[in-house]
Enzyme design. Structure first.
Site, PDB file in Angstrom:
ATOM      1  N   CYS A  72      -0.660 -62.945  12.580  1.00 26.42           N
ATOM      2  CA  CYS A  72      -1.144 -63.796  11.497  1.00 26.42           C
ATOM      3  C   CYS A  72      -0.158 -64.938  11.266  1.00 26.42           C
ATOM      4  O   CYS A  72       1.063 -64.763  11.391  1.00 26.42           O
ATOM      5  CB  CYS A  72      -1.308 -62.973  10.231  1.00 26.42           C
ATOM      6  SG  CYS A  72      -2.708 -61.820  10.284  1.00 26.42           S
TER       7      CYS A  72
ATOM      8  N   CYS B 222      -1.621 -55.075   3.271  1.00 23.87           N
ATOM      9  CA  CYS B 222      -2.294 -56.246   3.837  1.00 23.87           C
ATOM     10  C   CYS B 222      -2.692 -55.966   5.292  1.00 23.87           C
ATOM     11  O   CYS B 222      -3.835 -56.191   5.697  1.00 23.87           O
ATOM     12  CB  CYS B 222      -1.382 -57.460   3.745  1.00 23.87           C
ATOM     13  SG  CYS B 222      -2.228 -59.036   4.095  1.00 23.87           S
ATOM     14  N   CYS B 223      -1.749 -55.459   6.101  1.00 24.82           N
ATOM     15  CA  CYS B 223      -2.059 -55.091   7.495  1.00 24.82           C
ATOM     16  C   CYS B 223      -3.141 -54.018   7.519  1.00 24.82           C
ATOM     17  O   CYS B 223      -3.975 -53.986   8.417  1.00 24.82           O
ATOM     18  CB  CYS B 223      -0.809 -54.567   8.205  1.00 24.82           C
ATOM     19  SG  CYS B 223       0.431 -55.823   8.592  1.00 24.82           S
TER      20      CYS B 223
ATOM     21  N   CYS C 234       2.502 -53.456  13.055  1.00 26.81           N
ATOM     22  CA  CYS C 234       1.592 -53.608  11.927  1.00 26.81           C
ATOM     23  C   CYS C 234       0.877 -52.322  11.559  1.00 26.81           C
ATOM     24  O   CYS C 234       0.187 -52.268  10.556  1.00 26.81           O
ATOM     25  CB  CYS C 234       0.554 -54.689  12.225  1.00 26.81           C
ATOM     26  SG  CYS C 234      -0.472 -54.291  13.652  1.00 26.81           S
TER      27      CYS C 234
END
Length: 282
Positions: A209, A126-127, A237
């Site tokens: 986020c 996702c990162c 991240c």
């Protein structure tokens, strides 16, 4: 056209810059960076306290550095407010780099909208498409990358230098407030009426986020609220480290806080200031 530096030249430039930047105040540091690093300069802001202080300093110094941001699509509403307030306060537009559409759609389809909680690998993925890949596009052709990293933010960042060679990206990474304290930042913000994210007043010293950031508890480190369900000390991240965070955690050894992946579940059923502080002086 500026030719890219080879590995030895990058190392020499970074070492020389770090040494020359050390005794200078921030405006002088930015002027030296502008004068020394030939080619495109990019500052990536996430609108945190450090980045707001640096944005203020860059605008006041009329630096040629481009100020850009990575819009992950999962930011807090308060972060978008800070973005708009910053553009209004300084009269310029901040360019945004968004995730690649097909990668985002594929991840959500395969893992779910909050699929990053299933495992360390899913969170890294996702990162990866929300931050790391857009960062690569933002830094294309850049000779220098300015960041708001500070050594005091976490143990992972304790050795952050003022300048370093980023061989993977072929550029000089510049951290002009690496040796600042959080108190100095707060003083600059307060003395200059710099817009800042109101979440900082609600216990969020570090803001990323929305689904991956919580307020810290009393006595916790600044970045303890980032990906808090993972192991302590892994709060990165992938933007500022080689390899995504959590890469040392073995499959099957994640903390129990991880939610099980739907696919795994299915498989199982069928068969995771200037005046008072010299650091601010012009």
């Amino acid at each position: 056209m500026t030719l890219p530096l080879d590995r030895a030249a990058l190392d020499a430039l970074a070492e020389d810059l770090a040494s020359r930047l050390r005794p200078l105040a921030l405006p002088e540091r930015l002027a030296l960076i502008d004068a020394t690093v030939d080619g495109r300069l990019v500052f990536t802001t996430s609108f945190g306290l450090e980045d707001q202080a640096l944005t203020h300093a860059l605008r006041m110094a009329k630096s040629r550095a481009e100020i850009v941001t990575l819009d992950t699509g999962r930011l807090f509403p308060e972060t978008y407010d800070t973005w708009a307030e910053t553009e209004a306060a300084y009269g310029f537009r901040i360019r945004a780099y968004a995730p690649e559409r097909e990668a985002e759609e594929r991840f959500v389809e395969e893992s779910g909208i909050n699929g990053f909680r299933h495992s360390v690998a899913a969170r890294q993925a996702c990162c990866g498409f929300r931050k790391v890949e857009p960062l690569g596009r933002a830094l294309t052709g850049a000779a220098g990358w300015l960041t708001g990293l500070r050594a005091g933010q976490s143990a992972n960042r304790a050795e952050t230098p003022l300048a370093e060679a980023d061989h993977a990206r072929g550029l000089i990474k510049l951290n002009p407030i690496a040796d600042w304290t959080r108190e100095v930042l707060a003083e600059l913000i307060h003395e200059n009426y710099v817009p800042y994210n109101v979440l900082h007043d609600r216990g969020f010293p570090s803001i990323g986020c929305a689904p991956c950031t919580r307020a810290v508890k009393v006595g916790e480190p600044e970045r303890a609220g980032r990906w808090w369900w993972e192991q302590a000390g892994k709060q990165e991240c992938g933007l500022h480290v080689s390899g995504a965070p959590g890469s040392e955690i073995r499959q099957g050894q994640e903390p129990a806080a991880f939610e099980p992946a739907q696919s795994a579940t299915r498989q199982s059923s069928e068969s995771s200031s200037t005046k008072t502080n010299p650091e601010l002086a012009a």
